[in-house]
Design a protein around this motif. Structure first.
Motif, PDB file in Angstrom:
ATOM      1  N   ALA A   1       0.634  -1.421  -0.344  1.00  7.98           N
ATOM      2  CA  ALA A   1       0.188  -0.255  -0.115  1.00  7.98           C
ATOM      3  C   ALA A   1       0.939   1.694   0.024  1.00  7.98           C
ATOM      4  O   ALA A   1       0.463   2.581  -1.142  1.00  7.98           O
ATOM      5  CB  ALA A   1      -0.795  -0.185   1.619  1.00  7.98           C
ATOM      6  N   GLU A   2       2.060   1.342   0.390  1.00  6.61           N
ATOM      7  CA  GLU A   2       2.854   2.595   0.832  1.00  6.61           C
ATOM      8  C   GLU A   2       3.249   2.635  -1.001  1.00  6.61           C
ATOM      9  O   GLU A   2       4.032   4.060  -0.627  1.00  6.61           O
ATOM     10  CB  GLU A   2       4.038   1.678   1.353  1.00  6.61           C
ATOM     11  N   LEU A   3       3.560   1.959  -1.688  1.00  5.72           N
ATOM     12  CA  LEU A   3       3.840   2.104  -3.269  1.00  5.72           C
ATOM     13  C   LEU A   3       2.994   3.630  -3.922  1.00  5.72           C
ATOM     14  O   LEU A   3       3.208   3.583  -5.281  1.00  5.72           O
ATOM     15  CB  LEU A   3       3.720   0.706  -3.813  1.00  5.72           C
ATOM     16  N   VAL A   4       1.737   3.918  -3.655  1.00  6.60           N
ATOM     17  CA  VAL A   4       1.030   4.404  -4.017  1.00  6.60           C
ATOM     18  C   VAL A   4       1.163   5.996  -3.830  1.00  6.60           C
ATOM     19  O   VAL A   4       2.545   6.071  -3.007  1.00  6.60           O
ATOM     20  CB  VAL A   4      -0.558   4.628  -3.507  1.00  6.60           C
ATOM     21  N   PRO A   5       1.653   7.015  -4.104  1.00  9.19           N
ATOM     22  CA  PRO A   5       1.764   8.156  -3.938  1.00  9.19           C
ATOM     23  C   PRO A   5       1.280   9.032  -2.883  1.00  9.19           C
ATOM     24  O   PRO A   5       0.195   8.577  -2.514  1.00  9.19           O
ATOM     25  CB  PRO A   5       1.107   9.746  -5.427  1.00  9.19           C
ATOM     26  N   ALA A   6       2.345   9.637  -2.330  1.00  6.95           N
ATOM     27  CA  ALA A   6       2.069  10.768  -0.656  1.00  6.95           C
ATOM     28  C   ALA A   6       0.593  11.210  -0.882  1.00  6.95           C
ATOM     29  O   ALA A   6      -0.400  11.290  -0.308  1.00  6.95           O
ATOM     30  CB  ALA A   6       3.296  11.344  -1.055  1.00  6.95           C
ATOM     31  N   LYS A   7       0.264  11.641  -1.895  1.00  7.53           N
ATOM     32  CA  LYS A   7      -1.166  12.611  -2.519  1.00  7.53           C
ATOM     33  C   LYS A   7      -2.534  11.382  -2.248  1.00  7.53           C
ATOM     34  O   LYS A   7      -3.519  12.177  -2.319  1.00  7.53           O
ATOM     35  CB  LYS A   7      -0.961  13.311  -3.436  1.00  7.53           C
ATOM     36  N   CYS A   8      -1.938  10.259  -2.706  1.00 11.50           N
ATOM     37  CA  CYS A   8      -3.139   9.178  -2.829  1.00 11.50           C
ATOM     38  C   CYS A   8      -4.020   9.002  -1.907  1.00 11.50           C
ATOM     39  O   CYS A   8      -3.779   9.198  -0.320  1.00 11.50           O
ATOM     40  CB  CYS A   8      -2.470   7.713  -3.331  1.00 11.50           C
ATOM     41  N   GLU A   9      -5.256   9.186  -2.061  1.00 14.47           N
ATOM     42  CA  GLU A   9      -6.826   8.431  -0.816  1.00 14.47           C
ATOM     43  C   GLU A   9      -6.711   7.366  -0.501  1.00 14.47           C
ATOM     44  O   GLU A   9      -6.511   6.516  -1.495  1.00 14.47           O
ATOM     45  CB  GLU A   9      -7.442   8.942  -1.327  1.00 14.47           C
ATOM     46  N   ARG A  10      -6.250   6.921   0.880  1.00 16.53           N
ATOM     47  CA  ARG A  10      -6.094   5.556   1.002  1.00 16.53           C
ATOM     48  C   ARG A  10      -7.219   5.384   1.686  1.00 16.53           C
ATOM     49  O   ARG A  10      -7.589   5.010   2.974  1.00 16.53           O
ATOM     50  CB  ARG A  10      -4.636   5.598   1.304  1.00 16.53           C
ATOM     51  N   ILE A  11      -8.431   3.845   1.224  1.00 16.79           N
ATOM     52  CA  ILE A  11      -9.375   3.172   2.215  1.00 16.79           C
ATOM     53  C   ILE A  11      -9.095   2.214   2.497  1.00 16.79           C
ATOM     54  O   ILE A  11      -9.602   1.424   1.752  1.00 16.79           O
ATOM     55  CB  ILE A  11     -10.355   3.986   1.524  1.00 16.79           C
ATOM     56  N   ARG A  12      -9.114   1.653   4.003  1.00 18.87           N
ATOM     57  CA  ARG A  12      -9.326   0.384   4.120  1.00 18.87           C
ATOM     58  C   ARG A  12     -10.285   0.092   3.974  1.00 18.87           C
ATOM     59  O   ARG A  12     -11.584   0.487   4.277  1.00 18.87           O
ATOM     60  CB  ARG A  12      -8.341   0.697   5.812  1.00 18.87           C
ATOM     61  N   THR A  13     -10.297  -1.244   3.702  1.00 20.26           N
ATOM     62  CA  THR A  13     -11.658  -2.120   3.972  1.00 20.26           C
ATOM     63  C   THR A  13     -12.244  -3.120   4.909  1.00 20.26           C
ATOM     64  O   THR A  13     -13.439  -3.710   4.125  1.00 20.26           O
ATOM     65  CB  THR A  13     -11.472  -2.535   2.424  1.00 20.26           C
ATOM     66  N   SER A  14     -11.235  -3.170   5.424  1.00 19.16           N
ATOM     67  CA  SER A  14     -11.383  -4.328   6.569  1.00 19.16           C
ATOM     68  C   SER A  14     -12.759  -4.148   7.416  1.00 19.16           C
ATOM     69  O   SER A  14     -13.407  -5.037   7.897  1.00 19.16           O
ATOM     70  CB  SER A  14     -10.519  -4.678   7.304  1.00 19.16           C
ATOM     71  N   HIS A  15     -12.957  -2.803   8.002  1.00 21.69           N
ATOM     72  CA  HIS A  15     -14.427  -2.566   8.259  1.00 21.69           C
ATOM     73  C   HIS A  15     -15.714  -2.376   7.417  1.00 21.69           C
ATOM     74  O   HIS A  15     -16.286  -2.251   7.777  1.00 21.69           O
ATOM     75  CB  HIS A  15     -13.904  -1.515   9.318  1.00 21.69           C
ATOM     76  N   LEU A  16     -15.813  -2.252   5.613  1.00 25.78           N
ATOM     77  CA  LEU A  16     -16.288  -1.779   5.300  1.00 25.78           C
ATOM     78  C   LEU A  16     -17.503  -3.245   4.702  1.00 25.78           C
ATOM     79  O   LEU A  16     -16.300  -4.418   4.516  1.00 25.78           O
ATOM     80  CB  LEU A  16     -15.681  -1.110   4.246  1.00 25.78           C
TER      81      LEU A  16
END
Length: 252
Positions: A44-59
């Motif tokens: 997941a850290e390979l995305v750009p710094a400005k990328c919005e990161r959304i975790r799905t474990s609780h979704l």
């Protein structure tokens, strides 16, 4: 024109087992929707710094779908990151059906599966001439269940290299059933978090499959490979045999 929603296979865990295409899609993502309970944070850290990161474990699916649709319609490069290979137990089918209904284009990027990474780590081939030529990928029934025609009893009767995902919670009944079809000394590879820094991988006789699993408290992210091919032997393929003539190596 917006980029298609991209479903990316993260592979078994190690970032350097990503395909080049998968790494490219991650590096250009504007919104990452990722399976954080199963995918290595290093990926997941390979995305750009400005990328919005959304975790799905609780979704739930109903939470995830609007994020895919809205992201596409606002011009974001959306990456849906799943563990392993999207073709296996990834739950992308229902997501793809909704995107198709919405007229949203998509792309699926394959990933290395855990059975491949485990075989590589063990330095084994799962299709050995004269021993076994078929690989079966399946799982114990559990809450999801399997169709009657795909019951483990039937699959095991083939005697193929059997790779079982999502089965550690049912390992006692799995072992008992397998013993009806495989000799009790058939080698079983047990892999936990294959290719992660804390990978645990071993080979035990089938009769010790359940006991070993319980001793290690294995419940999640565990793979079993039941195969006579796990025992090294002298068998060789005819592909490179001197007496095997083919288009690129005619008879001399």
């Amino acid at each position: 024109m917006s980029s298609p929603v991209c479903f990316v296979g993260a592979g078994p865990g190690a970032p350097d087992l990503l395909t080049l295409r998968a790494a490219d899609r991650l590096r250009h993502a504007d919104r990452l929707i990722w399976t954080d309970s199963l995918v290595s944070p290093a990926i997941a850290e390979l995305v750009p710094a400005k990328c919005e990161r959304i975790r799905t474990s609780h979704l739930t699916l109903e939470d995830v779908l609007p994020l895919l649709i809205e992201g596409y319609r606002t011009g974001l490069r959306v990456v849906r990151l799943h563990d392993g290979d999207p073709a296996l137990y990834s739950a992308i089918n229902e997501q793809i059906c909704t995107l198709n209904d919405e007229g949203i284009p998509l792309e699926v990027v394959p990933g290395v599966s855990a059975y491949q990474a485990a075989a590589a780590a063990l330095e084994r081939e799962l299709t050995v001439p004269g021993v076994v030529q078929t690989i079966v990928l399946s799982r114990a029934g559990g809450r999801t269940g399997v169709p009657e025609r795909e019951q483990l009893e039937r699959l095991a009767s083939i005697g193929a290299s059997l790779c079982l995902y999502l089965s550690a919670r049912h390992v006692e009944e799995v072992q008992q059933m397998l013993l009806h079809h495989y000799p009790d000394d058939t080698p079983v590879a047990i892999g936990h978090r294959v290719s992660w820094p804390d990978q645990w991988l071993t080979i035990v006789p089938l009769r010790e499959m359940a006991q070993t699993s319980r001793e290690r408290s294995l419940i999640r992210t565990t793979l079993y490979i039941i195969s006579p091919a796990l025992v090294p032997g002298p068998e060789r393929s005819r592909l490179y045999s001197p007496d095997h003539v083919h288009l690129f190596r005619p008879n001399r």
